[in-house]
Design a protein around this motif. Structure first.
Motif, PDB file in Angstrom:
ATOM      1  N   GLY A 238       3.747  -3.104   5.440  1.00 33.15           N
ATOM      2  CA  GLY A 238       4.748  -3.380   4.267  1.00 33.15           C
ATOM      3  C   GLY A 238       5.462  -3.180   6.047  1.00 33.15           C
ATOM      4  N   ARG A 239       6.643  -2.532   5.614  1.00 33.70           N
ATOM      5  CA  ARG A 239       8.054  -2.685   6.134  1.00 33.70           C
ATOM      6  C   ARG A 239       8.237  -1.514   6.593  1.00 33.70           C
ATOM      7  N   ASN A 240       7.687  -0.274   6.080  1.00 34.12           N
ATOM      8  CA  ASN A 240       8.557   0.900   6.173  1.00 34.12           C
ATOM      9  C   ASN A 240       7.502   1.605   6.844  1.00 34.12           C
TER      10      ASN A 240
ATOM     11  N   VAL B 214       0.948  -1.488   0.423  1.00 29.79           N
ATOM     12  CA  VAL B 214      -0.203   0.326  -0.023  1.00 29.79           C
ATOM     13  C   VAL B 214       0.923   1.203  -0.117  1.00 29.79           C
ATOM     14  N   THR B 215       2.411   1.096   0.341  1.00 29.74           N
ATOM     15  CA  THR B 215       3.154   2.553   0.325  1.00 29.74           C
ATOM     16  C   THR B 215       3.447   2.764  -0.695  1.00 29.74           C
ATOM     17  N   GLY B 216       3.417   1.889  -2.157  1.00 31.50           N
ATOM     18  CA  GLY B 216       3.941   2.104  -3.513  1.00 31.50           C
ATOM     19  C   GLY B 216       2.428   3.169  -4.387  1.00 31.50           C
ATOM     20  N   ARG B 217       2.874   3.296  -5.477  1.00 30.23           N
ATOM     21  CA  ARG B 217       2.596   4.151  -6.074  1.00 30.23           C
ATOM     22  C   ARG B 217       1.168   3.552  -6.831  1.00 30.23           C
ATOM     23  N   MET B 218       0.945   2.141  -6.872  1.00 29.04           N
ATOM     24  CA  MET B 218      -0.443   1.768  -7.368  1.00 29.04           C
ATOM     25  C   MET B 218      -1.525   1.905  -6.106  1.00 29.04           C
ATOM     26  N   GLY B 219      -0.737   1.024  -4.581  1.00 29.89           N
ATOM     27  CA  GLY B 219      -1.298   0.510  -3.782  1.00 29.89           C
ATOM     28  C   GLY B 219      -1.741   2.323  -3.057  1.00 29.89           C
TER      29      GLY B 219
ATOM     30  N   SER C 139       7.221   4.328   9.499  1.00 26.53           N
ATOM     31  CA  SER C 139       6.453   6.422   8.753  1.00 26.53           C
ATOM     32  C   SER C 139       5.547   6.922   7.489  1.00 26.53           C
ATOM     33  N   ARG C 140       6.140   5.734   6.189  1.00 28.39           N
ATOM     34  CA  ARG C 140       5.208   5.174   5.433  1.00 28.39           C
ATOM     35  C   ARG C 140       3.794   5.192   6.092  1.00 28.39           C
ATOM     36  N   LEU C 141       3.865   4.085   6.638  1.00 26.63           N
ATOM     37  CA  LEU C 141       2.650   2.944   6.499  1.00 26.63           C
ATOM     38  C   LEU C 141       1.312   4.397   8.511  1.00 26.63           C
TER      39      LEU C 141
ATOM     40  N   SER D 258      12.373   2.245 -10.358  1.00 29.76           N
ATOM     41  CA  SER D 258      13.907   2.325 -11.210  1.00 29.76           C
ATOM     42  C   SER D 258      13.937   0.773 -11.560  1.00 29.76           C
ATOM     43  N   TRP D 259      12.915  -0.365 -11.154  1.00 29.52           N
ATOM     44  CA  TRP D 259      12.743  -1.610 -10.444  1.00 29.52           C
ATOM     45  C   TRP D 259      11.953  -1.114 -12.210  1.00 29.52           C
ATOM     46  N   ASN D 260      11.336  -1.028 -12.275  1.00 33.04           N
ATOM     47  CA  ASN D 260      10.672  -0.616 -13.996  1.00 33.04           C
ATOM     48  C   ASN D 260      11.278  -0.755 -14.847  1.00 33.04           C
TER      49      ASN D 260
ATOM     50  N   GLN E 177      -8.280  -6.203 -13.301  1.00 35.97           N
ATOM     51  CA  GLN E 177      -7.544  -5.656 -15.047  1.00 35.97           C
ATOM     52  C   GLN E 177      -8.121  -4.444 -14.748  1.00 35.97           C
ATOM     53  N   ASP E 178      -8.043  -3.412 -14.368  1.00 38.36           N
ATOM     54  CA  ASP E 178      -8.547  -2.114 -14.358  1.00 38.36           C
ATOM     55  C   ASP E 178      -9.072  -1.547 -15.673  1.00 38.36           C
ATOM     56  N   LYS E 179      -8.144  -1.819 -16.744  1.00 39.69           N
ATOM     57  CA  LYS E 179      -8.697  -1.067 -18.083  1.00 39.69           C
ATOM     58  C   LYS E 179      -9.781  -1.756 -18.306  1.00 39.69           C
TER      59      LYS E 179
ATOM     60  N   SER F  52       5.871  -4.676  -4.985  1.00 37.49           N
ATOM     61  CA  SER F  52       6.500  -5.075  -6.335  1.00 37.49           C
ATOM     62  C   SER F  52       6.190  -7.275  -6.568  1.00 37.49           C
ATOM     63  N   THR F  53       6.507  -6.777  -8.207  1.00 35.82           N
ATOM     64  CA  THR F  53       5.531  -8.368  -8.951  1.00 35.82           C
ATOM     65  C   THR F  53       6.638  -9.224  -8.194  1.00 35.82           C
ATOM     66  N   GLN F  54       7.542  -9.320  -7.727  1.00 37.35           N
ATOM     67  CA  GLN F  54       8.885 -10.085  -7.818  1.00 37.35           C
ATOM     68  C   GLN F  54       8.352 -10.471  -6.088  1.00 37.35           C
ATOM     69  N   MET F  55       7.210  -9.897  -5.386  1.00 35.19           N
ATOM     70  CA  MET F  55       7.062 -10.142  -4.287  1.00 35.19           C
ATOM     71  C   MET F  55       5.807 -11.565  -4.271  1.00 35.19           C
ATOM     72  N   ARG F  56       5.028 -11.204  -4.692  1.00 29.49           N
ATOM     73  CA  ARG F  56       3.443 -11.268  -5.146  1.00 29.49           C
ATOM     74  C   ARG F  56       3.086 -12.510  -4.589  1.00 29.49           C
ATOM     75  N   SER F  57       4.181 -13.781  -4.713  1.00 27.55           N
ATOM     76  CA  SER F  57       3.976 -14.901  -5.236  1.00 27.55           C
ATOM     77  C   SER F  57       3.650 -15.312  -3.171  1.00 27.55           C
TER      78      SER F  57
HETATM   79  N1  LIG Z   1      -2.613  -1.777 -13.313  1.00 32.25           N
HETATM   80  C1  LIG Z   1      -1.996  -0.976 -13.062  1.00 32.25           C
HETATM   81  O1  LIG Z   1      -2.085  -0.214 -13.993  1.00 32.25           O
HETATM   82  C2  LIG Z   1      -1.096  -0.872 -12.993  1.00 32.25           C
HETATM   83  C3  LIG Z   1      -0.313  -2.113 -11.837  1.00 32.25           C
HETATM   84  N2  LIG Z   1       0.840  -2.102 -11.378  1.00 32.25           N
HETATM   85  C4  LIG Z   1       1.847  -3.204 -10.353  1.00 32.25           C
HETATM   86  O2  LIG Z   1       1.860  -2.681  -9.847  1.00 32.25           O
HETATM   87  C5  LIG Z   1       3.198  -3.618  -8.851  1.00 32.25           C
HETATM   88  C6  LIG Z   1       3.222  -2.206  -8.047  1.00 32.25           C
HETATM   89  O3  LIG Z   1       3.733  -1.022  -8.789  1.00 32.25           O
HETATM   90  P1  LIG Z   1       4.285   0.202  -8.364  1.00 32.25           P
HETATM   91  O4  LIG Z   1       2.927   0.997  -7.554  1.00 32.25           O
HETATM   92  O5  LIG Z   1       4.216   1.319  -9.583  1.00 32.25           O
HETATM   93  O6  LIG Z   1       5.847  -0.029  -7.139  1.00 32.25           O
HETATM   94  P2  LIG Z   1       6.537   1.041  -6.276  1.00 32.25           P
HETATM   95  O7  LIG Z   1       7.705   0.658  -6.375  1.00 32.25           O
HETATM   96  O8  LIG Z   1       5.600   2.056  -6.782  1.00 32.25           O
HETATM   97  O9  LIG Z   1       5.616  -0.119  -5.155  1.00 32.25           O
HETATM   98  C7  LIG Z   1       6.323  -0.751  -5.097  1.00 32.25           C
HETATM   99  C8  LIG Z   1       5.786  -1.773  -3.220  1.00 32.25           C
HETATM  100  O10 LIG Z   1       6.522  -2.871  -3.018  1.00 32.25           O
HETATM  101  C9  LIG Z   1       6.915  -2.455  -1.792  1.00 32.25           C
HETATM  102  N3  LIG Z   1       8.080  -3.819  -1.267  1.00 32.25           N
HETATM  103  C10 LIG Z   1       8.785  -3.246  -3.218  1.00 32.25           C
HETATM  104  N4  LIG Z   1      10.416  -4.073  -2.734  1.00 32.25           N
HETATM  105  C11 LIG Z   1       9.849  -4.791  -1.372  1.00 32.25           C
HETATM  106  C12 LIG Z   1      10.555  -5.825  -0.189  1.00 32.25           C
HETATM  107  N5  LIG Z   1      12.139  -6.030  -0.517  1.00 32.25           N
HETATM  108  N6  LIG Z   1       9.989  -5.689   0.928  1.00 32.25           N
HETATM  109  C13 LIG Z   1       8.398  -5.757   1.514  1.00 32.25           C
HETATM  110  N7  LIG Z   1       8.037  -4.121   0.378  1.00 32.25           N
HETATM  111  C14 LIG Z   1       8.564  -4.675  -0.790  1.00 32.25           C
HETATM  112  C15 LIG Z   1       7.109  -1.270  -1.555  1.00 32.25           C
HETATM  113  O11 LIG Z   1       7.303  -1.541  -0.119  1.00 32.25           O
HETATM  114  P3  LIG Z   1       8.117   0.332   0.152  1.00 32.25           P
HETATM  115  O12 LIG Z   1       6.886   1.389   0.194  1.00 32.25           O
HETATM  116  O13 LIG Z   1       8.660  -0.332   2.190  1.00 32.25           O
HETATM  117  O14 LIG Z   1       9.187   0.425  -0.547  1.00 32.25           O
HETATM  118  C16 LIG Z   1       6.443  -0.469  -2.135  1.00 32.25           C
HETATM  119  O15 LIG Z   1       4.794  -1.102  -1.116  1.00 32.25           O
HETATM  120  C17 LIG Z   1       3.257  -4.023  -9.737  1.00 32.25           C
HETATM  121  O16 LIG Z   1       3.643  -5.293  -9.968  1.00 32.25           O
HETATM  122  C18 LIG Z   1       2.958  -3.452 -11.398  1.00 32.25           C
HETATM  123  O17 LIG Z   1       3.263  -4.418 -12.013  1.00 32.25           O
HETATM  124  C19 LIG Z   1       1.830  -0.954 -11.701  1.00 32.25           C
HETATM  125  C20 LIG Z   1       1.233   0.418 -12.685  1.00 32.25           C
HETATM  126  C21 LIG Z   1       0.367   0.254 -12.607  1.00 32.25           C
END
Ligand SMILES: NC(=O)C1=CN([C@@H]2O[C@H](COP(=O)(O)OP(=O)(O)OC[C@H]3O[C@@H](n4cnc5c(N)ncnc54)[C@H](OP(=O)(O)O)[C@@H]3O)[C@@H](O)[C@H]2O)C=CC1
Ligand SMILES: O=C1CO[C@H](CO)[C@@H](O)[C@@H]1O
Length: 389
Positions: A50-52, A11-16, A54-56, A192-194, A144-146, A95-100
Motif C-alpha cells: 500500500g501507500r500508507n 489491505v489497509t481498506g475495510r475489506m482488505g 503507518s497503517r501497513l 465516501s467514494w461509494n 464472489q463471497d455471497k 478501490s475499484t478505480q485502481m483495480r486494472s
Molecule cells: N465483496 C464484498 O463484499 C465487498 C467488496 N468491496 C469492494 O472492495 C474494494 C474496496 O472497498 P473498501 O474496502 O470498502 O474500500 P476502502 O475505501 O475501505 O479501502 C480502499 C483501499 O484502497 C486503497 N486506495 C484507495 N485509493 C488509493 C490510491 N490512490 N493509491 C493507493 N491505494 C489506494 C486504500 O489505501 P489507503 O489505506 O492508503 O487509503 C485502501 O487500502 C472495492 O472495489 C469494493 O467494491 C467493498 C465492500 C464489500
C-alpha cells in the motif's frame, strides 16, 4: 509443505483488513495452511502492500502479532514486490478505480491474480482485463463471497432437495441506513467514494455484480431486467469532515426476468431502515414451500404449514405470520465466506482444482450492472447478453 507468497494490495481498506487479511489469510496461517486434495498442505506468506506506512506497519506488526504471534512482511514499493520472482499471487482489494492497473502489473509479471469485485466499472474494460489474463495464461479469480454465506448455502440445499416444488418468484431485499455523517454522534459507516460515481461508487455497480452471480448460481440466467435508481441523499460528510455532493445512485430497484420464466425482484438501498430478518434477505416462493434466507439463517414454510389469511382490516390481525416459519438448523460449521473462496483459489493455484469464479465471470457481473444503469437511464427493459464472453 509448499509456501505461496501473496502480495496483498488494498489491505489497509475495510475489506482488505477485515475479510481478506484477518479473517482469511491470518486465519489460514493460524490453521497451519490449506489442505490439498491429494494430501499435504500449502502454507501462505502475505506481503502487505500500500501507500500508507503507518497503517501497513500496524497491520503487519500489531495485528499479526495479536492474531498469529508473529509479524508479517509489508512494503510501499508495489512494483518491486509484484515483480519479485518470489511472489506467487497478486491480490487487490483497493478501490475499484485502481483495480486494472494492479491486475495488469500482475499479468505483466506472470503472477496469478485474485481481486475484489467489481473488476471495472465498464463492461468493455472488464472483459478486456479478463482476456488479457487468459492470453497471458495466468490463473485468475474474482471475489464472489455471497455464494458461501451460510444463509445462501442453506437456500441452495433446499433447492437441491426439491423443497420448493416449482419456483415461482424470488425477492431480494438488501440495505440499511448509511448515516450521512451530518449529525452529532452519528458518523457514517461506509467510505465516501461509494457515493461518488466519478470514484467508482454507486449501488448498481456495487451490488448488481453480486446479484448477477447469486441469481445465476441459485436460479439460472437472467433474460432481461428493468431497473430504476435514485440518489436519495444528495450530500454527505467525508472522512475529513468535509461535505461532498453524492453523484452516485444509493438506491436501486430492479426486476430480473429469468430465462426459466421465474420473476426475480431486488431492492437495494443505503437509505432504508431495516425491519426484516437481516441486512440481506432472499425470499423464494414455490408451489410446495417458501424460504427466506438471511446472511446466516434460513426460515422455511411448507405448503402444509402455510396459514390461510383473510383480508379484514376491521379487526386486529389474528395471525402471527412469523409463527409458522421454521428456522433451519446448521448443517455444518459455516466458515467465513471470503476464507472459503481463498482456500478454493489457493487449491486452484497449487493443485489445479476447478475455479469457475474467474475475471471473465467478474466481467459478466460488471456487464449486468451496466445493463441496470442503461435500463434506469433509458427507462426500458434491457436484454442480458448471456453469450458474451
Ligand atoms: N465483496 C464484498 O463484499 C465487498 C467488496 N468491496 C469492494 O472492495 C474494494 C474496496 O472497498 P473498501 O474496502 O470498502 O474500500 P476502502 O475505501 O475501505 O479501502 C480502499 C483501499 O484502497 C486503497 N486506495 C484507495 N485509493 C488509493 C490510491 N490512490 N493509491 C493507493 N491505494 C489506494 C486504500 O489505501 P489507503 O489505506 O492508503 O487509503 C485502501 O487500502 C472495492 O472495489 C469494493 O467494491 C467493498 C465492500 C464489500
Ligand atoms: O460491495 C459491497 C457493498 O457493501 C456491502 C455490505 O455493506 C457488501 O456486501 C458489498 O459487497
Amino acid at each position: 509443505m509448499k509456501t505461496i507468497t501473496i502480495a496483498m494490495h488494498g489491505v489497509t481498506g475495510r475489506m482488505g483488513t477485515n475479510q481478506h487479511y484477518v479473517r482469511s489469510i491470518l486465519a489460514i496461517m493460524k490453521e497451519g495452511g490449506v489442505a490439498l486434495p491429494g494430501g499435504g498442505r500449502v502454507a501462505v506468506k502475505p506481503i502487505l502492500l500500500g501507500r500508507n506506512e503507518s497503517r501497513l506497519r500496524h497491520l503487519a506488526e500489531t495485528v499479526a502479532q495479536h492474531e498469529i504471534g508473529e509479524s508479517v512482511a509489508w512494503s510501499t514499493d508495489v512494483d518491486a514486490v509484484i515483480s519479485d520472482p518470489a511472489t506467487d499471487i497478486v491480490f487487490d482489494s483497493s478501490s475499484t478505480q485502481m483495480r486494472s492497473s494492479i491486475v495488469r502489473k500482475a499479468i505483466a509479471n506472470q503472477k496469478a491474480v485474485y481481486c475484489e469485485k467489481p473488476i471495472a466499472v465498464d463492461a468493455d474494460d472488464a472483459f478486456r482485463l479478463a482476456s488479457e489474463c487468459e492470453a497471458a495464461g495466468v490463473k485468475n479469480g474474482v471475489v464472489q463471497d455471497k455464494l458461501w454465506l451460510p444463509g445462501i448455502r442453506k437456500l441452495r440445499m433446499l433447492r437441491d432437495q426439491g423443497f420448493f416444488g416449482d419456483i415461482l418468484s424470488v425477492r431480494g431485499e438488501f440495505g440499511y441506513w448509511v448515516f450521512a455523517g451530518d449529525q452529532p454522534n452519528q458518523p457514517t459507516q461506509r467510505p465516501s467514494w461509494n457515493y461518488r460515481s466519478e470514484d467508482g461508487g454507486g449501488m448498481m455497480i456495487d451490488m448488481f455484480c453480486h446479484w448477477q452471480y447469486l441469481i445465476n448460481d441459485l436460479f439460472g440466467p437472467v433474460d432481461r431486467m428493468l431497473a430504476h435508481a435514485t440518489t436519495d441523499l444528495p450530500a454527505r460528510i467525508d472522512e475529513s469532515g468535509e461535505p461532498y455532493t453524492c453523484t452516485a445512485d444509493d438506491s436501486a430497484y430492479a426486476l430480473f426476468l429469468l430465462e426459466s420464466g421465474v420473476t426475480c425482484q431486488f431492492n437495494s438501498s443505503w437509505a432504508t431502515r431495516v425491519r426484516r430478518d437481516d441486512l440481506l434477505t432472499v425470499q423464494v416462493d414455490g408451489t410446495r414451500g417458501s424460504a427466506v434466507a438471511g446472511l446466516r439463517e434460513c426460515w422455511t414454510q411448507s405448503l402444509a404449514a402455510t396459514p390461510r389469511p383473510v383480508w379484514n382490516p376491521d379487526i386486529a390481525q389474528p395471525i402471527d405470520f412469523y409463527e409458522s416459519w421454521q428456522q433451519l438448523p446448521d448443517a455444518t460449521d459455516y466458515d467465513n465466506a471470503f476464507k472459503i473462496q481463498w482456500e478454493l483459489f489457493l487449491r486452484h493455484v497449487v493443485a489445479g482444482d476447478e475455479f469457475p469464479w474467474t475475471l471473465r465471470s467478474g466481467a459478466e457481473g460488471v456487464a449486468f450492472a451496466n445493463a441496470g444503469e442503461t435500463s434506469a437511464r433509458e427507462q426500458k427493459w434491457v436484454t442480458i447478453d448471456n453469450q458474451r464472453s
